[in-house]
Design a protein around this motif. Sequence first.
Motif, PDB file in Angstrom:
ATOM      1  N   GLY A   1       0.769  -1.230   0.000  1.00  0.00           N
ATOM      2  CA  GLY A   1       0.000   0.000   0.000  1.00  0.00           C
ATOM      3  C   GLY A   1       0.800   1.280   0.000  1.00  0.00           C
ATOM      4  N   TRP A   2       2.118   1.173  -0.132  1.00  0.00           N
ATOM      5  CA  TRP A   2       2.957   2.361  -0.202  1.00  0.00           C
ATOM      6  C   TRP A   2       2.936   2.941  -1.613  1.00  0.00           C
ATOM      7  CZ3 TRP A   2       7.538   3.524   3.241  1.00  0.00           C
ATOM      8  CH2 TRP A   2       7.452   2.874   4.469  1.00  0.00           C
ATOM      9  N   SER A   3       3.324   4.210  -1.735  1.00  0.00           N
ATOM     10  CA  SER A   3       3.713   4.788  -3.019  1.00  0.00           C
ATOM     11  C   SER A   3       5.225   4.692  -3.117  1.00  0.00           C
ATOM     12  CB  SER A   3       3.272   6.252  -3.119  1.00  0.00           C
ATOM     13  OG  SER A   3       1.865   6.351  -3.160  1.00  0.00           O
ATOM     14  N   VAL A   4       5.738   4.597  -4.339  1.00  0.00           N
ATOM     15  CA  VAL A   4       7.175   4.369  -4.506  1.00  0.00           C
ATOM     16  C   VAL A   4       7.748   5.242  -5.618  1.00  0.00           C
ATOM     17  CG1 VAL A   4       8.996   2.675  -4.905  1.00  0.00           C
ATOM     18  CG2 VAL A   4       6.886   1.968  -3.774  1.00  0.00           C
ATOM     19  N   ALA A   5       8.859   5.897  -5.299  1.00  0.00           N
ATOM     20  CA  ALA A   5       9.675   6.580  -6.291  1.00  0.00           C
ATOM     21  C   ALA A   5      10.826   5.654  -6.652  1.00  0.00           C
ATOM     22  CB  ALA A   5      10.197   7.903  -5.733  1.00  0.00           C
ATOM     23  N   LEU A   6      10.876   5.238  -7.900  1.00  0.00           N
ATOM     24  CA  LEU A   6      11.919   4.338  -8.372  1.00  0.00           C
ATOM     25  C   LEU A   6      12.989   5.174  -9.071  1.00  0.00           C
ATOM     26  CD1 LEU A   6       8.946   2.785  -8.837  1.00  0.00           C
ATOM     27  CD2 LEU A   6      10.481   0.938  -9.540  1.00  0.00           C
ATOM     28  N   ILE A   7      14.229   5.039  -8.613  1.00  0.00           N
ATOM     29  CA  ILE A   7      15.333   5.852  -9.115  1.00  0.00           C
ATOM     30  C   ILE A   7      16.334   4.953  -9.831  1.00  0.00           C
ATOM     31  CG2 ILE A   7      17.010   7.635  -8.526  1.00  0.00           C
ATOM     32  CD1 ILE A   7      14.071   8.152  -7.558  1.00  0.00           C
ATOM     33  N   ASP A   8      16.788   5.382 -11.009  1.00  0.00           N
ATOM     34  CA  ASP A   8      17.839   4.640 -11.711  1.00  0.00           C
ATOM     35  C   ASP A   8      18.477   5.558 -12.744  1.00  0.00           C
ATOM     36  OD1 ASP A   8      18.302   1.351 -11.707  1.00  0.00           O
ATOM     37  OD2 ASP A   8      19.142   2.366 -13.466  1.00  0.00           O
ATOM     38  N   TRP A   9      19.698   5.240 -13.136  1.00  0.00           N
ATOM     39  CA  TRP A   9      20.344   6.050 -14.168  1.00  0.00           C
ATOM     40  C   TRP A   9      20.101   5.502 -15.575  1.00  0.00           C
ATOM     41  CZ3 TRP A   9      26.258   5.296 -12.772  1.00  0.00           C
ATOM     42  CH2 TRP A   9      26.622   3.958 -12.934  1.00  0.00           C
ATOM     43  N   ASP A  10      19.521   4.322 -15.680  1.00  0.00           N
ATOM     44  CA  ASP A  10      19.212   3.710 -16.973  1.00  0.00           C
ATOM     45  C   ASP A  10      17.765   4.056 -17.331  1.00  0.00           C
ATOM     46  OD1 ASP A  10      18.564   2.001 -19.100  1.00  0.00           O
ATOM     47  OD2 ASP A  10      19.990   0.475 -18.424  1.00  0.00           O
ATOM     48  N   ALA A  11      17.595   5.081 -18.141  1.00  0.00           N
ATOM     49  CA  ALA A  11      16.258   5.588 -18.450  1.00  0.00           C
ATOM     50  C   ALA A  11      15.388   4.541 -19.130  1.00  0.00           C
ATOM     51  CB  ALA A  11      16.364   6.840 -19.321  1.00  0.00           C
ATOM     52  N   ASP A  12      15.954   3.792 -20.068  1.00  0.00           N
ATOM     53  CA  ASP A  12      15.168   2.810 -20.812  1.00  0.00           C
ATOM     54  C   ASP A  12      14.694   1.678 -19.900  1.00  0.00           C
ATOM     55  OD1 ASP A  12      15.511   4.286 -23.106  1.00  0.00           O
ATOM     56  OD2 ASP A  12      17.216   3.097 -23.827  1.00  0.00           O
ATOM     57  N   GLU A  13      15.604   1.144 -19.084  1.00  0.00           N
ATOM     58  CA  GLU A  13      15.228   0.072 -18.166  1.00  0.00           C
ATOM     59  C   GLU A  13      14.212   0.562 -17.140  1.00  0.00           C
ATOM     60  OE1 GLU A  13      16.036  -3.268 -17.510  1.00  0.00           O
ATOM     61  OE2 GLU A  13      16.753  -3.315 -19.567  1.00  0.00           O
ATOM     62  N   LEU A  14      14.383   1.789 -16.682  1.00  0.00           N
ATOM     63  CA  LEU A  14      13.464   2.346 -15.696  1.00  0.00           C
ATOM     64  C   LEU A  14      12.064   2.503 -16.282  1.00  0.00           C
ATOM     65  CD1 LEU A  14      13.189   3.463 -12.817  1.00  0.00           C
ATOM     66  CD2 LEU A  14      13.795   5.720 -13.735  1.00  0.00           C
ATOM     67  N   ALA A  15      11.995   2.973 -17.525  1.00  0.00           N
ATOM     68  CA  ALA A  15      10.696   3.127 -18.175  1.00  0.00           C
ATOM     69  C   ALA A  15       9.998   1.784 -18.322  1.00  0.00           C
ATOM     70  CB  ALA A  15      10.868   3.801 -19.530  1.00  0.00           C
ATOM     71  N   ALA A  16      10.760   0.769 -18.704  1.00  0.00           N
ATOM     72  CA  ALA A  16      10.187  -0.569 -18.854  1.00  0.00           C
ATOM     73  C   ALA A  16       9.729  -1.121 -17.511  1.00  0.00           C
ATOM     74  CB  ALA A  16      11.214  -1.509 -19.493  1.00  0.00           C
ATOM     75  N   ALA A  17      10.510  -0.869 -16.466  1.00  0.00           N
ATOM     76  CA  ALA A  17      10.192  -1.406 -15.140  1.00  0.00           C
ATOM     77  C   ALA A  17       8.939  -0.783 -14.560  1.00  0.00           C
ATOM     78  CB  ALA A  17      11.368  -1.190 -14.189  1.00  0.00           C
ATOM     79  N   THR A  18       8.718   0.506 -14.818  1.00  0.00           N
ATOM     80  CA  THR A  18       7.599   1.215 -14.204  1.00  0.00           C
ATOM     81  C   THR A  18       6.335   1.186 -15.042  1.00  0.00           C
ATOM     82  OG1 THR A  18       8.401   3.296 -15.158  1.00  0.00           O
ATOM     83  CG2 THR A  18       9.109   2.773 -12.910  1.00  0.00           C
ATOM     84  N   ALA A  19       6.418   0.651 -16.243  1.00  0.00           N
ATOM     85  CA  ALA A  19       5.294   0.723 -17.182  1.00  0.00           C
ATOM     86  C   ALA A  19       4.007   0.128 -16.628  1.00  0.00           C
ATOM     87  CB  ALA A  19       5.674   0.046 -18.497  1.00  0.00           C
ATOM     88  N   ASP A  20       4.117  -0.955 -15.867  1.00  0.00           N
ATOM     89  CA  ASP A  20       2.928  -1.660 -15.394  1.00  0.00           C
ATOM     90  C   ASP A  20       2.735  -1.592 -13.882  1.00  0.00           C
ATOM     91  OD1 ASP A  20       2.368  -2.541 -18.027  1.00  0.00           O
ATOM     92  OD2 ASP A  20       3.822  -4.172 -17.804  1.00  0.00           O
ATOM     93  N   LEU A  21       3.376  -0.652 -13.227  1.00  0.00           N
ATOM     94  CA  LEU A  21       3.320  -0.608 -11.758  1.00  0.00           C
ATOM     95  C   LEU A  21       2.159   0.219 -11.212  1.00  0.00           C
ATOM     96  CD1 LEU A  21       7.093  -0.354 -10.736  1.00  0.00           C
ATOM     97  CD2 LEU A  21       5.639  -2.392 -10.917  1.00  0.00           C
ATOM     98  N   GLY A  22       1.504   0.987 -12.035  1.00  0.00           N
ATOM     99  CA  GLY A  22       0.345   1.733 -11.577  1.00  0.00           C
ATOM    100  C   GLY A  22       0.658   3.147 -11.131  1.00  0.00           C
ATOM    101  N   ALA A  23      -0.392   3.861 -10.735  1.00  0.00           N
ATOM    102  CA  ALA A  23      -0.279   5.281 -10.427  1.00  0.00           C
ATOM    103  C   ALA A  23       0.477   5.562  -9.139  1.00  0.00           C
ATOM    104  CB  ALA A  23      -1.676   5.894 -10.342  1.00  0.00           C
TER     105      ALA A  23
END
Length: 250
Positions: free
Chosen positions: A26-48
């Motif tokens: 039930g937390w909100s999460v800020a995901l931080i990474d220097w790999d923009a492409d991998e980060l975009a793929a990782a967060t695509a289906d994680l929700g609002a």
Amino acid sequence: MVKVALVTGAARGIGLETAKQFLASGWSVALIDWDADELAAATADLGAQAAGFVCDVSDPEAVTAMVAEVLARFGRLDALVNNAGVAEFGPIEDCDYAMWKRVMATNLDGVFLCTQAAVPALKETRGAVVNIGSISGLRASTLRVAYGTSKAAVIHMTKQQAAELGEYGIRANCVCPGPVRTKLAMAVHSPEIIAAYHDAIPLNRYGSEAEIAGVITFLCSDAASYVTGQVIAADGGFDSTGVGLPALRD
């Protein structure tokens, strides 16, 4: 009230699994990474409740800007997980100064910079910091002079953080994973290396990303409200065996 976690190195592996476990709780999460492409793929289906932020944690100005962006997006910060890290291995004589600086910049400087930037927000929530060390910071091994030293320094930094930030209600702990069955590890560990690790680990297996993430999220939770300054080896007992010889078990 929805709690907010900031997880660095979150585009893959332990960091991504940790973010998913926070979200499941039930937390909100800020995901931080220097790999923009991998980060975009990782967060695509994680929700609002999840958002990705591209940042090099070794860059002081970038870290300051990133934390400000996270606070603008979520409004608060309850937990910081300093997971971002790089691993470069080789003999001591082959570890040139450039390699040393690369490893220290992310593994050590990044932990310092992110924590320093997050402290004002964590004071407001009496939040938690979890730094990701390594079994290599607890016991020496070959080919890890830079990596192991950086993680040993993170372990001590955690104790410094706990000692200084406790008066503000901020807890700081360190999780030291042992061998973990990640895609990268399985790609580079030969059958001989895997067998050797199994022999040296009392539980006789690698850990999973989910098992490490479970320890991290516990330390950030209210269930760990009186736990600070601790170094927890999530390693199947690897650290406890010292120099014990597997052949003597029988």
